[in-house]
Design a protein around this motif. Structure first.
Motif, PDB file in Angstrom:
ATOM      1  N   GLU A 165      36.084  56.623  43.698  1.00  0.00           N
ATOM      2  CA  GLU A 165      36.301  56.726  42.244  1.00  0.00           C
ATOM      3  C   GLU A 165      37.222  55.647  41.697  1.00  0.00           C
ATOM      4  OE1 GLU A 165      37.645  60.074  38.964  1.00  0.00           O
ATOM      5  OE2 GLU A 165      37.014  60.691  40.963  1.00  0.00           O
ATOM      6  N   GLU A 166      38.357  55.449  42.350  1.00  0.00           N
ATOM      7  CA  GLU A 166      39.318  54.459  41.854  1.00  0.00           C
ATOM      8  C   GLU A 166      39.125  53.139  42.611  1.00  0.00           C
ATOM      9  OE1 GLU A 166      44.108  53.650  41.357  1.00  0.00           O
ATOM     10  OE2 GLU A 166      43.417  55.439  42.388  1.00  0.00           O
ATOM     11  N   VAL A 167      38.191  52.317  42.130  1.00  0.00           N
ATOM     12  CA  VAL A 167      37.963  51.018  42.757  1.00  0.00           C
ATOM     13  C   VAL A 167      39.210  50.164  42.543  1.00  0.00           C
ATOM     14  CG1 VAL A 167      36.559  48.931  42.720  1.00  0.00           C
ATOM     15  CG2 VAL A 167      35.480  51.172  42.440  1.00  0.00           C
ATOM     16  N   LYS A 168      39.718  49.558  43.611  1.00  0.00           N
ATOM     17  CA  LYS A 168      41.003  48.882  43.534  1.00  0.00           C
ATOM     18  C   LYS A 168      40.898  47.369  43.639  1.00  0.00           C
ATOM     19  CE  LYS A 168      44.332  52.385  45.063  1.00  0.00           C
ATOM     20  NZ  LYS A 168      45.504  52.606  45.934  1.00  0.00           N
ATOM     21  N   VAL A 169      41.893  46.712  43.045  1.00  0.00           N
ATOM     22  CA  VAL A 169      42.114  45.291  43.255  1.00  0.00           C
ATOM     23  C   VAL A 169      43.268  45.178  44.242  1.00  0.00           C
ATOM     24  CG1 VAL A 169      42.844  43.111  42.225  1.00  0.00           C
ATOM     25  CG2 VAL A 169      41.264  44.605  40.981  1.00  0.00           C
ATOM     26  N   LEU A 170      43.005  44.587  45.406  1.00  0.00           N
ATOM     27  CA  LEU A 170      44.033  44.413  46.420  1.00  0.00           C
ATOM     28  C   LEU A 170      44.530  42.972  46.409  1.00  0.00           C
ATOM     29  CD1 LEU A 170      42.434  46.326  49.456  1.00  0.00           C
ATOM     30  CD2 LEU A 170      43.764  47.243  47.545  1.00  0.00           C
ATOM     31  N   ASN A 171      45.799  42.801  46.725  1.00  0.00           N
ATOM     32  CA  ASN A 171      46.382  41.465  46.820  1.00  0.00           C
ATOM     33  C   ASN A 171      46.730  41.203  48.281  1.00  0.00           C
ATOM     34  OD1 ASN A 171      47.683  39.036  46.579  1.00  0.00           O
ATOM     35  ND2 ASN A 171      49.177  39.708  45.072  1.00  0.00           N
ATOM     36  N   SER A 172      46.214  40.103  48.828  1.00  0.00           N
ATOM     37  CA  SER A 172      46.406  39.827  50.248  1.00  0.00           C
ATOM     38  C   SER A 172      47.875  39.703  50.630  1.00  0.00           C
ATOM     39  CB  SER A 172      45.645  38.556  50.641  1.00  0.00           C
ATOM     40  OG  SER A 172      46.142  37.429  49.941  1.00  0.00           O
ATOM     41  N   VAL A 173      48.738  39.271  49.701  1.00  0.00           N
ATOM     42  CA  VAL A 173      50.163  39.103  50.034  1.00  0.00           C
ATOM     43  C   VAL A 173      50.802  40.433  50.417  1.00  0.00           C
ATOM     44  CG1 VAL A 173      51.235  39.437  47.745  1.00  0.00           C
ATOM     45  CG2 VAL A 173      52.217  37.782  49.343  1.00  0.00           C
ATOM     46  N   ASN A 174      50.247  41.540  49.924  1.00  0.00           N
ATOM     47  CA  ASN A 174      50.787  42.861  50.234  1.00  0.00           C
ATOM     48  C   ASN A 174      50.352  43.396  51.594  1.00  0.00           C
ATOM     49  OD1 ASN A 174      50.407  43.426  46.806  1.00  0.00           O
ATOM     50  ND2 ASN A 174      52.386  43.541  47.822  1.00  0.00           N
TER      51      ASN A 174
END
Length: 411
Positions: A165-174
């Motif tokens: 449901e909650e499609v996410k934007v991930l940041n590789s630095v994290n």
């Protein structure tokens, strides 16, 4: 009893950054890949020994044919990212017609067929899960209308699947990659599964691109500090502008940090892909005036005149990396001139291997092709270390479902 190894195929595979991360998790095996670029497929073939890596236009290679090529093996997971142009030119009027018929806007632009072919492969192979990556703008294009219609298409064509449901934007630095790189990650799974995105492990203090830890109930103080450019490249071979020797000895063998040890885990004293483009003499004169973190418009006008650009358009045409910070996003444009990736302390741009390190490719991953092709393969990739985090979450989801099924059977 040993843990199950799940088979996956890699669509729009490129060099295989996404696939490498899945295999680095130790829980997945790549059995097939498809891409239309010859050099990228050669790279994929070299680095994934169990994969049948095929150079083909996916629109012309039917899933049934591909299934035959991979020996009719079972496919548990499909990964891949239809190229970024998909849906980028669909206007509001066209968006409204997406759900009417198959003869809608999806087929009006050949690039949009790539998205539909991805879904066609999912439908044919019926994997337990599929993971699609794309640019963050995929979620926000036309105030989110594009993404809503995409979800409708998936629900229409793949009714047996649930989209997280909650499609996410991930940041590789994290996730321990020395680079700010944001990607949308869409996960679909058969009904009854329960997927959770990987929790972040690293924190870049002061960044505008951090993932909000509150969504995962994470105390920022418990996270590891970001991995920086110095960790990424400082132990790599000492080279110069226009370096042509592919395989070289590392410049440092002692006092390696954890990131460097991870990158060098399967290498000895040398590493490949150290080629570096030649910058013209005017560019190098400008580089000499740049401090770490400087961009083109930070320079005095007389310096900019050495290498003039349209200043209303190319404000950051030149950018020098900062040792203590993560890099900004490595783009495929690095294959053209590399001026956005000037070495932090030297009068040159990054080598292919330095760019690959910033993308978190281990040093035993070898890129095939000419200079431009290898740079572009690096720039187009999903960072393997971030992909590894996603793979671990996919694995947890699959294993929990297996436990649930076994429990119901025993009852």
């Amino acid at each position: 009893m040993p843990n199950k190894i799940y088979n996956f195929i890699d669509l729009f595979c490129g060099a295989g950054g996404f696939a490498k991360g899945f295999e680095m998790s130790g829980k997945f095996k790549c059995i097939g890949g498809i891409d239309n670029k010859k050099a990228a497929v050669e790279t994929h073939k070299l680095n994934f020994k169990d994969s049948i890596s095929v150079q083909s236009d996916i629109r012309k290679l039917e899933p049934k044919q591909f299934h035959k090529l991979i020996g009719k093996q079972e496919v548990d997971v499909i990964i891949g990212g239809p190229p970024c142009p998909t849906f980028s030119t669909i206007g509001h009027a066209k968006i409204q017609s997406v759900n009417k018929d198959k003869g809608d806007c999806i087929t009006e632009d050949p690039r949009n067929l790539l998205f539909m072919d991805y879904l066609k492969y999912v439908k044919y192979f019926n994997p337990k899960m599929f993971v699609m990556e794309n640019v963050p703008q995929f979620l926000t294009k036309y105030k989110g209308e594009t993404f809503k219609e995409v979800k409708k298409i998936i629900e229409r064509d793949l009714p047996e699947y649930t989209i997280v449901e909650e499609v996410k934007v991930l940041n590789s630095v994290n996730y321990g990659v020395p680079q700010n790189r944001r990607r949308m990650i869409l996960v679909g799974h058969l009904k009854g599964y329960n997927f959770k995105y990987p929790k972040i492990t690293h924190w870049y203090k002061g960044s505008n691109f951090n993932i909000n830890p509150n969504s995962d109930d994470i105390d920022v103080n418990t996270l590891k500090p970001h991995v920086n450019v110095k960790s990424a490249i400082s132990d790599l071979p000492s080279i110069t502008d226009n370096w042509r020797i592919n395989e070289c000895e590392y410049s440092q063998h002692k006092n390696l940090d954890s990131y460097q040890k991870l990158m060098r885990e399967n290498t000895n004293s040398t590493v490949s892909n150290n080629i570096c483009r030649m910058s013209n003499e005017r560019a190098k004169k400008v580089f000499a005036h740049m401090k770490q973190g400087d961009i083109y418009m930070d320079l005095p006008k007389e310096v900019r005149q050495i290498l003039p650009f349209r200043e209303d358009i190319f404000k950051d045409r030149l950018k020098r990396l900062v040792l203590k910070n993560p890099s900004w996003t490595i783009l495929a444009h690095i294959g053209m001139d590399g001026y956005m990736y000037i070495h932090p302390t030297e009068l040159r741009t990054l080598s292919v291997r330095e760019a690959a390190r910033i993308q978190s490719f281990p040093d035993d991953f070898i890129f095939v092709g000419n200079q431009q092709e290898t740079y572009m393969q690096v720039g187009n990739a999903v960072p393997p270390i971030m992909a590894k985090a996603i793979a671990s979450s996919v694995y947890d989801c699959l294993e929990k479902n297996n436990v649930n099924v076994l429990s119901k059977t025993l009852v």
